[in-house]
Design a protein around this motif. Structure first.
Motif, PDB file in Angstrom:
ATOM      1  N   LYS A  99      43.519  27.823  51.924  1.00  0.00           N
ATOM      2  CA  LYS A  99      42.733  28.674  52.302  1.00  0.00           C
ATOM      3  C   LYS A  99      41.892  28.565  54.078  1.00  0.00           C
ATOM      4  O   LYS A  99      41.401  28.919  53.970  1.00  0.00           O
ATOM      5  CB  LYS A  99      42.037  26.465  52.747  1.00  0.00           C
ATOM      6  N   ASP A 100      43.073  27.987  54.466  1.00  0.00           N
ATOM      7  CA  ASP A 100      42.666  28.095  56.233  1.00  0.00           C
ATOM      8  C   ASP A 100      43.103  29.787  56.386  1.00  0.00           C
ATOM      9  O   ASP A 100      42.351  30.050  57.435  1.00  0.00           O
ATOM     10  CB  ASP A 100      44.290  27.080  57.079  1.00  0.00           C
ATOM     11  N   ALA A 101      43.671  30.615  55.573  1.00  0.00           N
ATOM     12  CA  ALA A 101      44.434  32.012  56.039  1.00  0.00           C
ATOM     13  C   ALA A 101      42.499  32.680  55.167  1.00  0.00           C
ATOM     14  O   ALA A 101      41.793  33.560  56.121  1.00  0.00           O
ATOM     15  CB  ALA A 101      45.484  32.388  55.168  1.00  0.00           C
ATOM     16  N   LEU A 102      42.389  31.970  54.602  1.00  0.00           N
ATOM     17  CA  LEU A 102      40.579  32.370  54.233  1.00  0.00           C
ATOM     18  C   LEU A 102      39.672  32.345  55.014  1.00  0.00           C
ATOM     19  O   LEU A 102      39.142  33.531  55.279  1.00  0.00           O
ATOM     20  CB  LEU A 102      40.214  32.367  52.402  1.00  0.00           C
ATOM     21  N   GLN A 103      39.827  31.081  55.693  1.00  0.00           N
ATOM     22  CA  GLN A 103      38.680  31.001  56.457  1.00  0.00           C
ATOM     23  C   GLN A 103      38.757  31.796  57.961  1.00  0.00           C
ATOM     24  O   GLN A 103      38.318  32.327  58.977  1.00  0.00           O
ATOM     25  CB  GLN A 103      38.629  29.598  57.151  1.00  0.00           C
TER      26      GLN A 103
END
Ligand code: GCU
Length: 618
Positions: free
Chosen positions: A349-353
């Motif tokens: 999720k953080d990587a996608l952000q």
């Protein structure tokens, strides 16, 4: 005839040497590749903890290391044997930390904490069968970890951003109530990597996933699958690779790529099985179409599935070639941090952000500063078609004359490459950042460049080199530049030197006839602070800075191949203490602390749009 034969023999010899060295180190390291594809039990979640700034759990009152069976050691049970036994440590649900997550963001008392925290997790387990082994694997712990299970030490690891695992000795694991304790110490040291001084927050803790991994007695420990550079010119491509088994049995190993209807048996030479596959209709991994293939590695008792992109990266004269086509790097630097929550980033999720923000900028490349980021970043970059510069934290003024420090840097370099060597998105391994030019430093860094190439000669090796002013010419003659594949420098003309209009008459002299990449440039702006462009810290100053920098980039010598400005997001730093405009933040982000775009964002995006359009029209 001879030169070709000579060249290919050289290539094969260097390839074999690199593989042998990496195998030897793999076997020694024992890092299990591709944890996500294994039989795992997650130990993420609530862990009880004890804060121990005086190291009471590790040393007795005479400061002697406690013996393994010392009942006052914090790795031993906290339950008194009877009503009279004195226990002065204990784990309770009053004190819980989430794993994975840095401790700084979980409780205000930890914001600046540097020291030891003891983590404890009780868990039940399914015992392995006789022909299975169990390991405990940590995605990362910053900075030093000592791991104990049921009162027995499994091992220790230093390095805050790379994975490690320990085998659990047969008979130690219980079905019920296993007592797992990890001593985590994030104190900085002169002889550590990084050293005492860094421009980022010293987030401590078990910052990435923890898993129990069950593997067959003989299992697939490591493997490498990559597109042979030389075959990029051929109609038939060649996929080369190797597989290392861990255990007594040397069983047959097969490599399968179902979509390509390919299945081949690897051939053993020494302890490693090699393979080379000719492929007719291979779809390359490109920025527009980041094709990933399912790759299945199988041995008699083990099977590991991965998703791999096949591409080549090379330097030819002054250009970087992706799949033999010149590529311009529209980059951006990223710290592993979610500014809105002031915490280490971790997971998909953080990587996608973060990578989503980079895509908004129309970036095609990210420089993951200044340490190996979590695996999700590479996997998301693989699927989005974003190139990655991955770096070990040999940052600023490391203790270069200390051989032990070189070993620590080599260990982290190896763990980074072992973990990510099958990720197509990674095209550059960086061995450091802004290290001061002197003989011991250049020898140290040269060793790292050679080690990176020995571990993986399919990618480029770089480092952020030094630039200095000679008679008002920005001169790049850092001796390390003779060893790296590209010449990368950080420059801040107009922020740390003069005003942005200094860029207008800046001249550049580069000693090396290699691709020139600007691995950092940037200026601070407090998000939402507006004034005239001469007012430092305003968004308008930062915007002016980017305008001037970009005009200067347009006048660069013809070996200019790209730029990764500093930085995507504002980030925490204990070194930034202007009470009005910083307050513990380095505000060079193009997005502010809340995730809002600053005016400079649009200046850089416009430049990247122009560059992309210009190159498409070529
Ligand atoms: C340096 C360094 C960064 C730092 C930046 C800055 O180039 O590489 O880690 O944050 O400059 O001063 O903001």
């Amino acid at each position: 005839m001879l030169p070709d034969l000579y060249r290919s023999t050289l290539r094969y010899a260097s390839l074999l040497a690199s593989i042998l060295l990496s195998i030897a180190s793999n076997a020694q390291q024992g890092l299990i590749a591709n944890v996500a594809a294994r039989k795992t039990v997650s130990l993420n979640g609530d862990w009880q903890y004890i804060v121990d700034p005086y190291e009471t759990g590790f040393y007795n009152y005479r400061w002697q290391e406690r013996s393994e069976n010392d009942r006052e050691a914090y790795w031993n049970t906290d339950v008194p044997e009877n009503k009279t036994e004195r226990k002065e440590h204990g784990y309770t649900d009053e004190y819980i930390l989430q794993v994975p997550q840095d401790w700084n963001s979980q409780d205000p008392k930890f914001l600046y904490y540097e020291g030891t925290v003891w983590y404890k997790k009780s868990f039940n387990a399914t015992l392995p069968s006789n022909n299975e082994s169990v390991y405990i694997h940590f995605g990362a712990v910053n900075y030093e970890a000592h791991v104990y299970l049921n009162g027995q030490k499994l091992g220790m690891h230093t390095g805050g951003f790379t994975p490690f695992n320990f085998e659990i000795p047969r008979g130690l694991l219980r079905e019920e109530n296993n007592f797992l304790v990890v001593k985590v110490d994030n104190r900085r040291h002169k002889d550590a990597v990084p050293t005492l001084n860094t421009d980022w927050w010293n987030y401590g803790g078990i910052t990435r996933d923890v898993n129990l991994i069950t593997v067959p007695a003989t299992y697939i420990q490591d493997y490498f699958v990559s597109l042979d550079r030389a075959s990029i010119h051929e109609k038939q491509k060649t996929i080369n690779g190797w597989v290392v088994l861990h255990g007594a049995i040397r069983s047959d190993v097969t490599i399968e790529i179902p979509e390509l209807k390919v299945k081949t048996k690897a051939v053993y030479k020494t302890d490693t099985a090699y393979f080379s596959i000719k492929i007719k209709n291979l779809q390359l991994w490109t920025l527009q179409y980041p094709k990933l293939y399912q790759v299945i590695v199988s041995s008699a008792n083990d099977r590991v599935i991965d998703k791999v992109g096949f591409r080549t990266i090379a330097v030819k004269g002054k250009q970087i070639l992706l799949n033999n086509v010149p590529v311009f790097l529209r980059g951006i630097c990223i710290h592993e941090e979610i500014p809105q929550e002031m915490r280490r980033a971790n997971g998909r999720k953080d990587a996608l952000q973060l990578l989503g923000q980079a895509k908004e900028l129309n970036a095609n490349m990210v420089r993951l500063a200044h340490y190996p980021h979590n695996e999700a970043m590479m996997k998301v970059a693989d699927s989005l078609g974003i190139l990655v510069w991955s770096e070990i934290p040999v940052y600023w003024t490391i203790d270069f004359a200390n051989a032990e420090v070189l070993n620590k840097a080599k260990q982290q370099l190896q763990e980074m490459i072992q973990r990510d060597r099958n990720r197509a998105s990674i095209v550059i391994w960086s061995v450091g950042n802004e290290t001061p030019v002197n003989e011991s430093r250049t020898n140290f860094m040269r060793e790292l460049v050679f080690r990176a190439r020995a571990l993986d000669n399919t990618r480029l090796v770089s480092a952020a080199l030094e630039v200095h002013n000679v008679n008002s010419t920005q001169t790049i003659d850092d001796p390390l530049g003779q060893y790296t594949d590209i010449v990368s420098v950080n420059e801040y003309l107009g922020w740390y030197g003069g005003l942005p209009n200094n860029c207008r008459n800046a001249k550049w002299a580069v000693k090396y006839d290699k691709p020139l990449f600007f691995s950092e440039t940037g200026a601070e702006a407090l998000g939402g602070f507006h004034a005239d462009s001469l007012t430092r810290w305003s968004e308008e100053y930062q915007e002016w800075y980017y305008r001037e920098q970009i005009e200067m980039m347009k006048r660069m010598p013809d070996n200019y191949v790209g730029i990764s400005p500093w930085i995507l997001n504002d980030f925490r730093s204990p070194k930034r203490n202007n009470p009005l405009y910083q307050e513990g933040w380095n505000n060079k982000g193009l997005f502010d602390q809340k995730g809002n775009k600053k005016k400079a964002f649009y200046v850089l995006k416009r430049y990247y749009d122009e560059v992309e359009k210009g190159r498409k029209s070529q």
